[in-house]
Design a protein around this motif. Structure first.
Motif, PDB file in Angstrom:
ATOM      1  N   LEU A   1     -30.234  25.947  26.650  1.00 17.75           N
ATOM      2  CA  LEU A   1     -31.074  25.088  27.478  1.00 17.75           C
ATOM      3  C   LEU A   1     -31.017  25.377  28.975  1.00 17.75           C
ATOM      4  CD1 LEU A   1     -30.762  21.648  25.663  1.00 17.75           C
ATOM      5  CD2 LEU A   1     -32.571  23.363  25.523  1.00 17.75           C
ATOM      6  N   ASP A   2     -30.671  26.590  29.326  1.00 23.69           N
ATOM      7  CA  ASP A   2     -30.838  26.996  30.725  1.00 23.69           C
ATOM      8  C   ASP A   2     -31.479  28.374  30.800  1.00 23.69           C
ATOM      9  OD1 ASP A   2     -28.757  28.552  29.844  1.00 23.69           O
ATOM     10  OD2 ASP A   2     -27.446  28.166  31.550  1.00 23.69           O
TER      11      ASP A   2
ATOM     12  N   TRP B   1     -34.913  28.922  30.192  1.00 21.37           N
ATOM     13  CA  TRP B   1     -36.355  28.810  30.401  1.00 21.37           C
ATOM     14  C   TRP B   1     -37.161  29.066  29.130  1.00 21.37           C
ATOM     15  CZ3 TRP B   1     -37.164  26.593  34.918  1.00 21.37           C
ATOM     16  CH2 TRP B   1     -36.226  26.776  35.923  1.00 21.37           C
TER      17      TRP B   1
ATOM     18  N   TYR C   1     -22.263  25.575  32.364  1.00 23.06           N
ATOM     19  CA  TYR C   1     -23.495  25.348  31.606  1.00 23.06           C
ATOM     20  C   TYR C   1     -24.119  24.018  32.015  1.00 23.06           C
ATOM     21  CZ  TYR C   1     -26.579  24.863  27.522  1.00 23.06           C
ATOM     22  OH  TYR C   1     -27.668  24.696  26.690  1.00 23.06           O
ATOM     23  N   GLU C   2     -25.345  24.075  32.488  1.00 22.40           N
ATOM     24  CA  GLU C   2     -26.079  22.879  32.905  1.00 22.40           C
ATOM     25  C   GLU C   2     -27.384  22.795  32.103  1.00 22.40           C
ATOM     26  OE1 GLU C   2     -26.556  22.955  37.110  1.00 22.40           O
ATOM     27  OE2 GLU C   2     -24.402  22.844  37.507  1.00 22.40           O
ATOM     28  N   PRO C   3     -27.334  22.221  30.912  1.00 21.42           N
ATOM     29  CA  PRO C   3     -28.515  22.195  30.047  1.00 21.42           C
ATOM     30  C   PRO C   3     -29.638  21.345  30.611  1.00 21.42           C
ATOM     31  CG  PRO C   3     -26.775  20.832  29.134  1.00 21.42           C
ATOM     32  CD  PRO C   3     -26.177  21.558  30.291  1.00 21.42           C
ATOM     33  N   GLN C   4     -30.854  21.834  30.471  1.00 21.16           N
ATOM     34  CA  GLN C   4     -32.048  21.087  30.867  1.00 21.16           C
ATOM     35  C   GLN C   4     -32.618  20.430  29.614  1.00 21.16           C
ATOM     36  OE1 GLN C   4     -32.803  21.027  34.286  1.00 21.16           O
ATOM     37  NE2 GLN C   4     -30.813  22.059  34.247  1.00 21.16           N
ATOM     38  N   ALA C   5     -32.181  19.195  29.350  1.00 21.05           N
ATOM     39  CA  ALA C   5     -32.523  18.524  28.100  1.00 21.05           C
ATOM     40  C   ALA C   5     -33.382  17.294  28.351  1.00 21.05           C
ATOM     41  CB  ALA C   5     -31.257  18.124  27.357  1.00 21.05           C
ATOM     42  N   ASP C   6     -34.250  16.989  27.384  1.00 19.36           N
ATOM     43  CA  ASP C   6     -35.022  15.742  27.423  1.00 19.36           C
ATOM     44  C   ASP C   6     -34.162  14.562  26.976  1.00 19.36           C
ATOM     45  OD1 ASP C   6     -37.709  16.907  28.065  1.00 19.36           O
ATOM     46  OD2 ASP C   6     -37.362  17.921  26.154  1.00 19.36           O
TER      47      ASP C   6
ATOM     48  N   HIS D   1     -29.663  17.707  23.614  1.00 23.99           N
ATOM     49  CA  HIS D   1     -28.358  18.320  23.850  1.00 23.99           C
ATOM     50  C   HIS D   1     -27.256  17.393  23.374  1.00 23.99           C
ATOM     51  CE1 HIS D   1     -25.112  20.574  25.627  1.00 23.99           C
ATOM     52  NE2 HIS D   1     -24.736  19.525  26.318  1.00 23.99           N
TER      53      HIS D   1
END
Length: 205
Positions: free
Chosen positions: A144-145, A147, A181-186, A155
């Motif tokens: 999730l990082d 793109w 790790y910096e996940p871009q999650a909904d 996540h």
């Protein structure tokens, strides 16, 4: 930020509701992302039957079937956390064979597996057509990082202590891979205790 305790059953029901609310005139690409210790495949598997019961065609794909060949994956050794973090998964293959075909106007034809890591050979999987309104359920780790395009990204979050405790001894070498790790999650689910998950944010309904 509100944190809502759930049972495993109500977590599945909540995620199914969120997924089924996605438009049916195209494809819904959904990822369940989490450290290896969270077993994200188990939650993704649990979503299949309830979605099909709602009339949603479902295709299950796992990122473990899109690993790079061992010659690339293990170039810096079998226990290199930096390689595990950035080089193990063939994200280009995932994009090309799974995600882009489900773009608006895409072919809808997905290759569900690209590489067999056990035999270190190309998979013999055939392409599968996902009907309009269908849901792709992808599970994996550290996705999730990068793109990658998803209509819904979930996540499974572990505290550092839980990550250490729940990671098997043979995978302890991977722990540094999660440090930055910096996940871009909904949706973020606190998953220190899988039998007592908690959703970060607002629960619908």
């Amino acid at each position: 930020m509100k944190v809502t305790p759930l049972s495993p059953e109500t977590l599945v029901a909540e995620l199914v509701d969120r997924i089924d609310a996605l438009p049916r005139d195209g494809h819904a690409r959904v990822v369940v992302d989490g450290a290896t210790a969270t077993n994200p495949h188990e939650l993704a598997d649990a979503l299949v039957d309830p979605l099909r019961a709602l009339g949603r065609p479902v295709l299950r794909v796992s990122a473990k079937d899109f690993l790079r060949p061992a010659s690339v994956r293990l170039e810096h050794g079998r226990t290199d956390p930096e390689s595990f973090r950035h080089s193990w998964t063939d994200t280009g293959g995932l994009l090309r064979e799974v995600l882009e075909p489900l773009d608006p106007g895409g072919s809808g034809r997905v290759l569900p597996a690209l590489w067999n890591a056990e035999t270190d050979r190309a998979s013999r999987a055939d392409y599968v057509a996902l009907a309009p309104g269908g849901v792709l359920l992808l599970d994996g780790t550290l996705l999730l990082d990068k793109w990658l395009p998803f209509e819904l990204a979930v996540h499974l979050w572990l505290s550092p202590g839980a990550l250490r405790r729940r990671t098997p001894p043979e995978w302890q070498w991977t722990l540094p891979a999660y440090d930055d790790y910096e996940p871009q999650a909904d949706l973020v689910v606190r998953y220190d205790h899988p039998n007592r998950p908690a959703l970060v944010g607002t629960v619908e309904g």
